[in-house]
Every structure is written in structure tokens, then in C-alpha cells.
Design an enzyme around this catalytic site. Structure first.
Site, mmCIF file in Angstrom:
data_model
loop_
_atom_site.group_PDB
_atom_site.id
_atom_site.type_symbol
_atom_site.label_atom_id
_atom_site.label_comp_id
_atom_site.label_asym_id
_atom_site.label_seq_id
_atom_site.Cartn_x
_atom_site.Cartn_y
_atom_site.Cartn_z
ATOM 1 N N ASP A 1 30.545 -15.228 9.135
ATOM 2 C CA ASP A 1 31.422 -16.518 9.808
ATOM 3 C C ASP A 1 32.747 -16.563 9.010
ATOM 4 O O ASP A 1 33.027 -16.084 7.604
ATOM 5 C CB ASP A 1 30.557 -17.654 9.534
ATOM 6 C CG ASP A 1 30.487 -18.232 8.076
ATOM 7 O OD1 ASP A 1 31.282 -18.972 7.543
ATOM 8 O OD2 ASP A 1 29.241 -18.139 7.779
ATOM 9 N N ASP B 1 29.250 -28.054 13.057
ATOM 10 C CA ASP B 1 29.269 -27.838 11.354
ATOM 11 C C ASP B 1 29.148 -29.399 10.912
ATOM 12 O O ASP B 1 30.005 -29.986 11.036
ATOM 13 C CB ASP B 1 30.399 -27.023 11.276
ATOM 14 C CG ASP B 1 30.644 -26.776 9.686
ATOM 15 O OD1 ASP B 1 29.741 -27.358 9.020
ATOM 16 O OD2 ASP B 1 31.615 -25.971 9.215
ATOM 17 N N GLU C 1 28.438 -30.933 7.461
ATOM 18 C CA GLU C 1 28.008 -30.908 5.985
ATOM 19 C C GLU C 1 28.853 -32.049 5.074
ATOM 20 O O GLU C 1 29.558 -32.926 5.694
ATOM 21 C CB GLU C 1 28.502 -29.474 5.579
ATOM 22 C CG GLU C 1 29.936 -29.176 6.023
ATOM 23 C CD GLU C 1 30.406 -27.514 5.751
ATOM 24 O OE1 GLU C 1 30.826 -27.435 4.434
ATOM 25 O OE2 GLU C 1 30.285 -27.091 6.521
#
Length: 341
Positions: A32, A121, A123
Site C-alpha cells: 500500500d 481506513d 485508525e
């Protein structure tokens, strides 16, 4: 997989080796990357054995990776299966708005057999010193679950696919309260170490695993797919948006072709074959037939649109008990059976 320079590292989670003893080494690897990765030698990535790549596309409502087109296109040109990811900023807007921003800036799904569903995503907040918020962006677990639900619903509405969720087990436990509500979404687990360890609540298996943020063999994050290359390709091949329905009335068969998706379908091929001793003697515009076979082309079928096709057959072979027509379009099959006379 923090996509910006100021981002902090993901927290390492404790290894639970006893629960995963005997885990085989990853066989399907990938990377990634983000704009901070810079120029990528994608031919070298492919030569190193990578099968897939995720590329940072967008963040919040105001950031687009300036290298996205270069990186995303480069991965595809090198033969990799590629996907895009959106770095969530849940405090900036509702989830649906960020799903729209993502879809408009690289996260839209392309039906080319090499594009993975988009990634959400989630986090730790990397901008805590700036925005004065905690790792959960100031949201309660209930608010975070609602935000993730709004994003994934809107993404599904726009693409027909379930967004992949990237997260750590600790963040999910803290910021969603361990919600089990998203098990239908493929999981990309972030845990830097030798084993995936404990999964977040709601998931029985991970689909992707990020085992390190950087490595020697591949640029960017080091990842593996939990399955074979064949299964990876299947994930990149979205289910057909085409639906077939129909009815048989005597020697006439009517087939309705519907596009249930959000994107137009061009040059759709519809093939059919009569069985039970019948031959096709008439078909509508855009169709050609010979003997028992027929082939039609629908030039364009818009989102939520339908086209009706009618086929007429001649007399069946005497004594044939079962007669009818099979039709196929975009991998979807339909069988119509006529009553014996």
C-alpha cells in the site's frame, strides 16, 4: 497506513501466538502506498512477486493524493490488482459525505476485473496536537458506529460493493466499543508483527493483513491476502448488476433485462438457446438468430433501466415433454420453460 507526513505509527498489538499456531506464511503479497511514498517502480514491485496494491486516494473532505493517478495507473499497467483507500476524518463531516468525496476522487469502482472494492481506513487520530481530539476523533462509540454505517451504506449505494474496512483490533475495541455490526465488510487488519493475532469484533477471518509499514522487498506497507490469487481476482470482479426475469407463453418467450447498478452498461451481449426440439423463428431489433441460437446486443442500458426482448419459436418436436429457452447476459443465467401442449 497513515497517509500523511505528520501521521503517527499504528500501535503494535500483543501477539497471540497460541491461537494461531501453525499459520502458514503468506503466499499472495501486496503493498500500500500514498503520495508520501513518491514515485514507485511498479515493474519492480511486480517482479518482486506482489499481486496487488492499495493506493491512497483521499482524506476527509479536502485532500486528494496528488500522485494518485500515477500510482493507481502504474499498478494496473504492471499487471497488479489495485484498490483505492480513503483516510477517514470522522470529526469533519458525516460518513456519507466522505464516501461521496472518496467515490468522486478515485474510489469509484471500475468493472475491469482488476479493481478491488474501496477501503475505509480507520485508525488513531494522527492530528491530536492540532485538532485537540482523542484517538477516536472526539466521537463516542455509538457515534463512531453510526459514522461508519453512514459511510459504508453510501459506498454500497454508489458502487454496489461492500467497502473494505482497514483498522486495528485495539482501535476498533476502543472507538466502536467492539461493534459486531460490520462483519459483512471485508477486513483489512493492521497489525505489525509475525501473526495477525486477535481480530476485531464482528469478523471471523481477515481478508487482508498489513504486517509492517515498510519492508525491503516492496515499497510502502507490507501486506498479504488471506487466500489464493484466484480468490483475490474474484474479489476484484464485482457481481453482475444485470438481472434477468421472463415468462413463457406458448411459443413466445419474453425476457426483461434490468440494470440494477449505478453505472450504465454498454454493449451488453444477451445470448439464448431454445431446447426441446424448437427453433427460433423471430427475434426483436438488435438480435440475430439461427436454428436454436439467438444473440442480441443492447447498445446501452442505463442505471435502473430495463429492456424487454421477445423471442418466438416454431413448433416443437412431437412428443417432447420439456421445452423452453435458456438466456445468459453478463454471467447471469435464466431458464424459461414452456408448458407442453
Amino acid at each position: 497506513m497513515v497517509a500523511v507526513a505528520a501521521a503517527g505509527a499504528l500501535l503494535l498489538e500483543s501477539t497471540q501466538a497460541s491461537a494461531l499456531a501453525g499459520l502458514r506464511a503468506p503466499e499472495v503479497t501486496g503493498t500500500d502506498v500514498s503520495g508520501w511514498t513518491g514515485a514507485v517502480d511498479w515493474a519492480g514491485v511486480a517482479e518482486a512477486g506482489a499481486a496487488f496494491a492499495f493506493v491512497h486516494a483521499s482524506e476527509g473532505l479536502d485532500y486528494v493524493n496528488p500522485r494518485f493517478a500515477e500510482q493507481y495507473g502504474g499498478a494496473a499497467d504492471a499487471g497488479l490488482i489495485r484498490g483505492a483507500y480513503h483516510f477517514a476524518q470522522p470529526h469533519e463531516s458525516d460518513g456519507a459525505a466522505q464516501a461521496d468525496f472518496f467515490a468522486a476522487n478515485g474510489g469509484g469502482l471500475v468493472r475491469d476485473g482488476r479493481t478491488l472494492p474501496g477501503v475505509l481506513d480507520l485508525e488513531d487520530n494522527p492530528y491530536g496536537k492540532k485538532n485537540k481530539l482523542d484517538n477516536c476523533y472526539g466521537l463516542t462509540p455509538e457515534e463512531m458506529v453510526a459514522w461508519v454505517g453512514a459511510f459504508t451504506r453510501r459506498y454500497r449505494q454508489r458502487t454496489g460493493r461492500e467497502a473494505i474496512i482497514y483498522t486495528t483490533t485495539s482501535w476498533w475495541r476502543t472507538c466502536t466499543g467492539g461493534s459486531p455490526a460490520f462483519g459483512r465488510n471485508p477486513l483489512w487488519l493492521a497489525r505489525w508483527g509475525t501473526r495477525p493475532g486477535e481480530l476485531p469484533a464482528g469478523w471471523k477471518r481477515h481478508t487482508f493483513w498489513q504486517s509492517a509499514d515498510k519492508g525491503r522487498s516492496l515499497p510502502g506497507g507490507q501486506n498479504s491476502f488471506n487466500g489464493t490469487v484466484t480468490r483475490l481476482r474474484a474479489l476484484a470482479e464485482p457481481p453482475s448488476a444485470i438481472r434477468l426475469t421472463g415468462r413463457a407463453a406458448g411459443s413466445a418467450y419474453t425476457v426483461t433485462v434490468a440494470n440494477t447498478g449505478t453505472e450504465p452498461v454498454a454493449g451488453l451481449k444477451v445470448t439464448g438457446r431454445a431446447f426441446g426440439g424448437q427453433k427460433i423463428i423471430k427475434a426483436g431489433e438488435g438480435c440475430r438468430f439461427s436454428g436454436t441460437a439467438v444473440r442480441c446486443t443492447i447498445t446501452r442500458l442505463g442505471p435502473k433501466a430495463t429492456v424487454r426482448l421477445t423471442f418466438t419459436t416454431g413448433p416443437a418436436t412431437p412428443g417432447t415433454a420439456r421445452r423452453g429457452l435458456t438466456v445468459t447476459a453478463d454471467g447471469v443465467d435464466l431458464t424459461l420453460t414452456a408448458k407442453a401442449r
